[in-house]
Design a protein around this motif. Structure first.
Motif, PDB file in Angstrom:
ATOM      1  N   ALA A  68       0.809  -1.225   0.000  1.00 32.67           N
ATOM      2  CA  ALA A  68       0.000   0.000   0.000  1.00 32.67           C
ATOM      3  C   ALA A  68       0.839   1.269   0.000  1.00 32.67           C
ATOM      4  CB  ALA A  68      -0.927   0.001   1.202  1.00 32.67           C
ATOM      5  N   ILE A 348      -4.142  -7.246  21.290  1.00 29.07           N
ATOM      6  CA  ILE A 348      -4.802  -5.945  21.106  1.00 29.07           C
ATOM      7  C   ILE A 348      -6.273  -6.116  20.738  1.00 29.07           C
ATOM      8  CG2 ILE A 348      -2.661  -4.746  20.525  1.00 29.07           C
ATOM      9  CD1 ILE A 348      -3.516  -4.929  17.563  1.00 29.07           C
ATOM     10  N   CYS A 350      -7.912  -7.506  18.172  1.00 28.22           N
ATOM     11  CA  CYS A 350      -8.400  -7.268  16.815  1.00 28.22           C
ATOM     12  C   CYS A 350      -9.307  -8.400  16.347  1.00 28.22           C
ATOM     13  CB  CYS A 350      -7.239  -7.085  15.839  1.00 28.22           C
ATOM     14  SG  CYS A 350      -6.287  -8.591  15.549  1.00 28.22           S
ATOM     15  N   ARG A 352      -8.549 -11.069  14.654  1.00 23.92           N
ATOM     16  CA  ARG A 352      -8.218 -11.723  13.385  1.00 23.92           C
ATOM     17  C   ARG A 352      -7.979 -13.210  13.560  1.00 23.92           C
ATOM     18  NH1 ARG A 352      -4.602  -7.493   9.881  1.00 23.92           N
ATOM     19  NH2 ARG A 352      -3.816  -9.421   9.020  1.00 23.92           N
ATOM     20  N   ARG A 371     -14.373  -9.533  24.526  1.00 22.35           N
ATOM     21  CA  ARG A 371     -13.343  -9.642  23.490  1.00 22.35           C
ATOM     22  C   ARG A 371     -12.045 -10.245  24.026  1.00 22.35           C
ATOM     23  NH1 ARG A 371     -14.547  -7.398  18.710  1.00 22.35           N
ATOM     24  NH2 ARG A 371     -12.437  -7.200  17.921  1.00 22.35           N
TER      25      ARG A 371
ATOM     26  N   HIS B  34      -2.731   9.057  -2.116  1.00 23.73           N
ATOM     27  CA  HIS B  34      -1.689   8.188  -1.561  1.00 23.73           C
ATOM     28  C   HIS B  34      -1.719   8.190  -0.037  1.00 23.73           C
ATOM     29  CE1 HIS B  34       1.925   5.821  -1.365  1.00 23.73           C
ATOM     30  NE2 HIS B  34       2.421   6.681  -0.504  1.00 23.73           N
ATOM     31  N   MET B  37      -4.333   5.863   0.959  1.00 19.84           N
ATOM     32  CA  MET B  37      -3.957   4.459   0.773  1.00 19.84           C
ATOM     33  C   MET B  37      -3.052   3.988   1.922  1.00 19.84           C
ATOM     34  SD  MET B  37      -5.546   3.494  -1.860  1.00 19.84           S
ATOM     35  CE  MET B  37      -4.975   2.254  -2.999  1.00 19.84           C
ATOM     36  N   VAL B  38      -2.124   4.825   2.307  1.00 14.36           N
ATOM     37  CA  VAL B  38      -1.208   4.458   3.384  1.00 14.36           C
ATOM     38  C   VAL B  38      -1.974   4.370   4.711  1.00 14.36           C
ATOM     39  CG1 VAL B  38       0.809   5.187   4.710  1.00 14.36           C
ATOM     40  CG2 VAL B  38       0.793   5.455   2.225  1.00 14.36           C
ATOM     41  N   ASP B  41      -4.116   1.272   4.788  1.00 11.72           N
ATOM     42  CA  ASP B  41      -3.357   0.025   4.930  1.00 11.72           C
ATOM     43  C   ASP B  41      -3.127  -0.326   6.394  1.00 11.72           C
ATOM     44  OD1 ASP B  41      -1.819  -2.155   3.754  1.00 11.72           O
ATOM     45  OD2 ASP B  41      -0.094  -1.167   4.656  1.00 11.72           O
ATOM     46  N   TYR B  44      -6.609  -3.154  10.406  1.00 11.37           N
ATOM     47  CA  TYR B  44      -6.455  -4.607  10.502  1.00 11.37           C
ATOM     48  C   TYR B  44      -7.705  -5.374  10.097  1.00 11.37           C
ATOM     49  CZ  TYR B  44      -2.063  -4.145  13.109  1.00 11.37           C
ATOM     50  OH  TYR B  44      -0.777  -3.886  13.496  1.00 11.37           O
ATOM     51  N   CYS B  46     -10.555  -5.702  11.630  1.00 12.31           N
ATOM     52  CA  CYS B  46     -10.846  -6.493  12.831  1.00 12.31           C
ATOM     53  C   CYS B  46     -12.167  -7.251  12.720  1.00 12.31           C
ATOM     54  CB  CYS B  46     -10.923  -5.586  14.054  1.00 12.31           C
ATOM     55  SG  CYS B  46      -9.359  -4.843  14.503  1.00 12.31           S
ATOM     56  N   ALA B  49     -15.572  -5.361  14.661  1.00  6.63           N
ATOM     57  CA  ALA B  49     -14.613  -4.297  14.934  1.00  6.63           C
ATOM     58  C   ALA B  49     -15.030  -3.353  16.059  1.00  6.63           C
ATOM     59  CB  ALA B  49     -14.369  -3.503  13.660  1.00  6.63           C
ATOM     60  N   VAL B 105      -7.885  -0.833  17.627  1.00  5.96           N
ATOM     61  CA  VAL B 105      -6.888  -1.693  18.285  1.00  5.96           C
ATOM     62  C   VAL B 105      -5.471  -1.161  18.098  1.00  5.96           C
ATOM     63  CG1 VAL B 105      -8.351  -3.734  18.091  1.00  5.96           C
ATOM     64  CG2 VAL B 105      -6.623  -3.283  16.328  1.00  5.96           C
ATOM     65  N   ARG B 106      -5.275  -0.355  17.070  1.00  2.00           N
ATOM     66  CA  ARG B 106      -3.958   0.266  16.895  1.00  2.00           C
ATOM     67  C   ARG B 106      -3.668   1.255  18.028  1.00  2.00           C
ATOM     68  NH1 ARG B 106       0.071  -0.653  12.762  1.00  2.00           N
ATOM     69  NH2 ARG B 106      -0.977  -1.532  10.976  1.00  2.00           N
ATOM     70  N   ALA B 108      -4.555   0.678  21.093  1.00  2.00           N
ATOM     71  CA  ALA B 108      -4.039  -0.195  22.148  1.00  2.00           C
ATOM     72  C   ALA B 108      -2.623  -0.647  21.818  1.00  2.00           C
ATOM     73  CB  ALA B 108      -4.947  -1.410  22.313  1.00  2.00           C
ATOM     74  N   ALA B 109      -2.376  -0.920  20.554  1.00  4.31           N
ATOM     75  CA  ALA B 109      -1.097  -1.500  20.168  1.00  4.31           C
ATOM     76  C   ALA B 109       0.037  -0.486  20.209  1.00  4.31           C
ATOM     77  CB  ALA B 109      -1.197  -2.105  18.769  1.00  4.31           C
TER      78      ALA B 109
END
Lengths: 432, 443
Positions: A68, A348, A350, A352, A371, B34, B37-38, B41, B44, B46, B49, B105-106, B108-109
């Motif tokens: 991407a 986390i 998600c 998946r 979750r 762009h 798109m980034v 990307d 996830y 989820c 979600a 979740v990002r 959290a991550a």
């Protein structure tokens, strides 16, 4: 700093990182820049017969697939062998070799499949003081239509014949470059060995169409509304190349035949993996076409740090180290049982792992209303899909069950090593 | 004009002309292709979600982001609009940091969520710039529904009803439709007259007639609406503004923050808007932040938000608070106004430090004064003129999950009704859901 010095079929280079025969090695200007950047060697872009120069297309000659962020994952090309006059290349090779004595310089060759052509070209290059030759039996586009490149590489008898001619008419070390566009890579490798090759290099590029233009309905790269298959390379092809290298490294008929590993090598780690599977050195192309020659600095520091960590005195300590552990499916231990384990502190949430398992595998990951995702050991077959789709590294791991413990899925105790060849469900065992 | 940030009093033209254009330009412009798109990307995709769960309108966020990532942003926009017809405005003004992006979740991550709001804007702006409308109206049902209030709740309700084939009459007290989208949000969040453009686009569904300048209880009575329509939806918002109830509130240059914000939104020329040199904003919500930041953007030298409780209790999100402080606004917490001083016009505000105790907020004897030649009150709005017969609770019209009031045939939603969070996005959700229930009831 570990000692990265490499001796490959008698050819010395300060490190095992060579540039593959390709656009980056087409002329002195590029090759000298590569040497200045620290590359250990180059295989000069393929020379052909003297005569009218090769003609390339003047439209796009590369196509690509991207991630991407436009990260280049795979590249394909329809460029032919060098389109510069033979003598110009020979003069430059000689001058570069004289200037860079400590670097490896191998010449790639591709001429028609007759003895006189090969004898002739070998005589022409004798004077360059190059370290060796690489026979281009790999390129799948353009030249193959004229009976060269992969058209030779796909016929083991031709490989053997040409290799024999080369060894007969030249004292130079000879590397045979193999095409992956065949069903069993061991056959051409065997042929090269029978013909007297000092080494094989692989893989050359893979027949490919990278994408289709959905407005013009033609493959990319498109030349005036038409496209053709090109040779695929870059990170995307690495797994295919690794397997082919390993196949040759562990095949009884070719075991011990030196291998120069090629195919998606982009980092020190890629290089180390090829070498562990039996490659004496590696050749790089797409990564430098993407980022420039400077990446070799990372490859040098990375491999050096790794070798220091492992206590390897030379690159030879690494070469082939993983080969004994490459085996056939039938010899895998069927009594080895693992279970996925999710580390809740790094999860986390998600989901998946859950949806992948639920929709496409064994319904072995439960989800609570809060979750919290947990593995159902009684359903987990240890397929590893959850590990592969989890975005958090090491969040899900495969934990082996101790010998003697009971697998809740099968109700059986974990036993000693046992494989398919002795398994009761194997009809050929039962027949005995 | 020769005024500067240092000119005493409440005066216009404190800044150079180009500074106004810069200060009130789009605060977070649309992502480029762009960039989108980034950003896409990073999603996830989820399972079940958390972002979608956190969205009051339940937009299928992973799906729309995947549609962006695969080069079909118009399909992404349709995914958004199917749940939230004001997805364009919500992309701009939603406190995503406390909704979808907080749940990502990002977050959290790595403490860095997927930029859901900006991706939503990327998709919705793209589709809204095109001709046509993504939805078509069902065959006319012959039914008629009155919607009172052309704010987010009313318009979301009207659009969904029109889509179902009903004829919708919208009555709104203001000169222009949009409600708080048009009058109540900071200018830099909704640049280029987006609120009106969004209303125009939404009306392309057909079947909706707007009646501006018509106020419930004045030009039109609820009883008449009930008699002449098959159902009535009330999305009248909170027209009243809470007072400070301290001495000096009547002094000159003491104003409601909502009026200042509305004035800014309707101003053609920002340099003509007067603003104080020392501005004090009393309150702790989005309105306080919008007023304070814009006072700075108009050239006020000092702007101070004073909130009576602790910072953690401010209803303005952390993101909004950071925006305020990075714009040069000072935030003082745990202080309540006790008096406004001045002769004719305000010159100072006197505050007492407060202690938030289990029994309630207590004012201490410790006081301080802030110089102020302009004071904005932003301590909340209230429902005024609620029609007789509707049950109220804590100053809001009582509704059930489907938006039904205690009177048959009357639904309500948005800030005037219970159950929302006084956000554009909750108003849209309530309007939409009420429309579904109205449709089920009258069909």
């Amino acid at each position: 700093m570990a000692n990265l010095a490499s001796t490959f079929i008698g050819i010395k280079s300060p490190n095992p990182f060579w540039l593959a025969s390709a656009p980056p090695t087409d002329k002195a200007y590029n090759v000298e820049r590569a040497f200045e950047a620290g590359w250990g060697g180059v295989v000069w872009k393929t020379l052909g017969l003297d005569g009218p120069p090769v003609v390339n297309v003047s439209g796009p000659r590369y196509g690509a697939i991207w991630g991407a962020d436009r990260r280049l994952l795979g590249l394909n090309n329809i460029e032919l062998i060098t389109d510069r006059p033979l003598q110009v290349n020979l003069d430059e090779i000689k001058a570069v070799k004289r200037k860079w004595r400590d670097r490896a310089l191998v010449i790639s060759l591709m001429v028609p499949c007759d003895e006189e052509s090969w004898k002739g070209i070998l005589a022409r290059i004798e004077d360059t003081e190059a370290d060796g030759v690489e026979l281009n039996f790999g390129c799948p586009h353009g030249m193959a239509e004229r009976g060269m490149g992969s058209a030779v590489g796909q016929v083991p008898e031709y490989i053997e014949m040409v290799t024999r001619w080369v060894k007969q008419h030249s004292r130079m070390p000879c590397i045979v470059k193999l095409t992956p566009n065949i069903s069993d890579i061991r056959k051409p490798a065997e042929a090269a060995k029978r013909g007297g090759a000092d080494a094989v290099s692989l893989i050359n590029t893979i027949n490919s169409i990278t994408s289709v233009n959905l407005d013009d309905f033609a493959p990319e790269p498109m030349i005036d509304g038409k496209g053709t298959h090109g040779g695929y390379c870059g990170p995307a092809v690495k797994p295919i190349a690794l397997n082919m290298v390993a196949e040759i490294a562990r095949h009884p008929a070719t075991r011990g035949l030196p291998i120069s590993g090629i195919g998606g090598v982009s980092t020190w780690r890629d290089a180390a993996e090829f070498m562990a599977l039996g490659a004496g050195n590696v050749q790089v192309c797409t990564a430098v076409m993407t980022y420039g020659f400077k990446i070799v600095s990372e490859m040098i520091s990375g491999l050096s740090d790794y070798m220091d960590r492992k206590g390897f005195a030379s690159v030879d300590d690494l070469v082939g180290r993983a080969v004994p552990n490459v085996t056939d499916w039938q010899f895998l231990n069927l009594n080895y049982v693992t279970k996925a384990q999710i580390d809740q502190t790094s999860c986390i949430k998600c989901g998946r792992c859950h949806i992948a398992c639920e929709d496409t595998s064994h319904q072995a990951i439960a989800v609570s209303p809060e979750r919290v995702f947990t593995v159902k050991d009684e359903d987990c077959v240890a397929c590893n899909l959850c590990v592969d789709v989890c975005p958090v590294e090491n969040c899900i791991t495969m934990v082996p069950l101790a010998k003697g413990s009971v697998d809740p899925r099968t109700g059986r105790r974990v036993g000693d090593y046992g494989n398919w060849t002795t398994h009761p469900n194997n009809p050929s065992v039962a027949a005995e | 004009m020769s005024n500067t940030s240092l000119t005493p009093g409440v005066v216009p033209g404190r800044l150079a002309a180009e500074a106004y254009a810069r200060n009130f330009a789009d605060a977070a412009p649309r992502l480029g292709r762009h960039e989108a798109m980034v950003a896409a990307d990073r999603c996830y995709f989820c399972f079940d979600a958390p972002c979608t769960t956190a969205c009051p309108t339940s937009i299928d966020i992973p799906l729309f982001i995947r549609q962006i990532a695969t080069g079909t942003p118009d399909a992404a926009a349709k995914t958004i609009f199917a749940q939230n017809i004001m997805g364009g405005m919500c992309a701009r003004v939603c406190p995503t940091e406390t909704l979808c992006e907080e749940a990502c979740v990002r977050e959290a991550a790595e403490g860095k969520p997927v930029e859901i709001g900006r991706l939503q804007r990327y998709a919705t702006d793209g589709l809204m710039a095109q001709a046509g409308h993504p939805f078509t109206r069902a065959a006319a049902t012959g039914k008629s529904v009155a919607v009172v209030g052309a704010g987010p709740a009313g318009l979301a309700c009207a659009h969904r009803l029109a889509m179902k084939g009903h004829a919708v009459q919208v009555y709104d007290a203001r000169p222009k439709p949009g409600g708080l989208n048009e009058y109540g949000l900071a200018t830099y969040k909704t640049a280029d007259d987006f609120a009106q453009a969004e209303v125009d686009w939404l009306l392309r569904i057909g079947g909706i007639t707007l009646h501006q300048g018509v106020s419930l209880g004045r030009e039109v009575a609820l009883a008449d609406l009930r008699a002449s329509h098959d159902a009535v939806f009330l999305g009248v918002g909170l027209a009243g503004v809470n007072g400070l109830r301290v001495p000096g509130e009547d002094l000159k240059n003491v104003r409601n923050a909502v009026d200042f914000i509305a004035e800014l939104r309707q101003a053609g020329d920002y340099s003509s808007l007067p603003v104080g040199r020392d501005v004090v904003v009393i309150g702790g919500g989005m309105t306080a932040v919008d007023a304070a930041v814009q006072a700075r953007l108009l050239g006020a030298e000092t702007v101070t938000i004073v909130y009576r409780r602790g910072q953690e209790k401010m209803s303005a999100s952390g993101y909004e608070q950071n925006h305020a402080t990075s714009s040069g606004v000072r935030i003082i917490c745990n202080a309540a106004p006790v008096a406004l001083h001045g002769t004719g016009a305000v010159t100072e505000v006197e505050f007492a430090h407060t202690v938030d105790e289990p029994g309630g907020l207590r004012l201490t004897d410790q006081t301080f004064r802030l110089a102020a030649d302009q004071v904005f009150k932003a301590i909340g709005q209230s429902l005024v003129g609620a029609p007789e017969g509707l049950a109220l609770q804590a100053g809001k019209i009582v509704v059930d999950a489907a938006g039904r009031t205690t009177l048959p045939g009357i639904w309500a939603g948005g800030d005037c009704a219970t159950g929302g969070e006084d956000l554009t996005v909750t108003a849209v959700a309530q309007g939409r859901d009420a429309a579904e229930d109205i449709h089920a009831s009258i069909s």
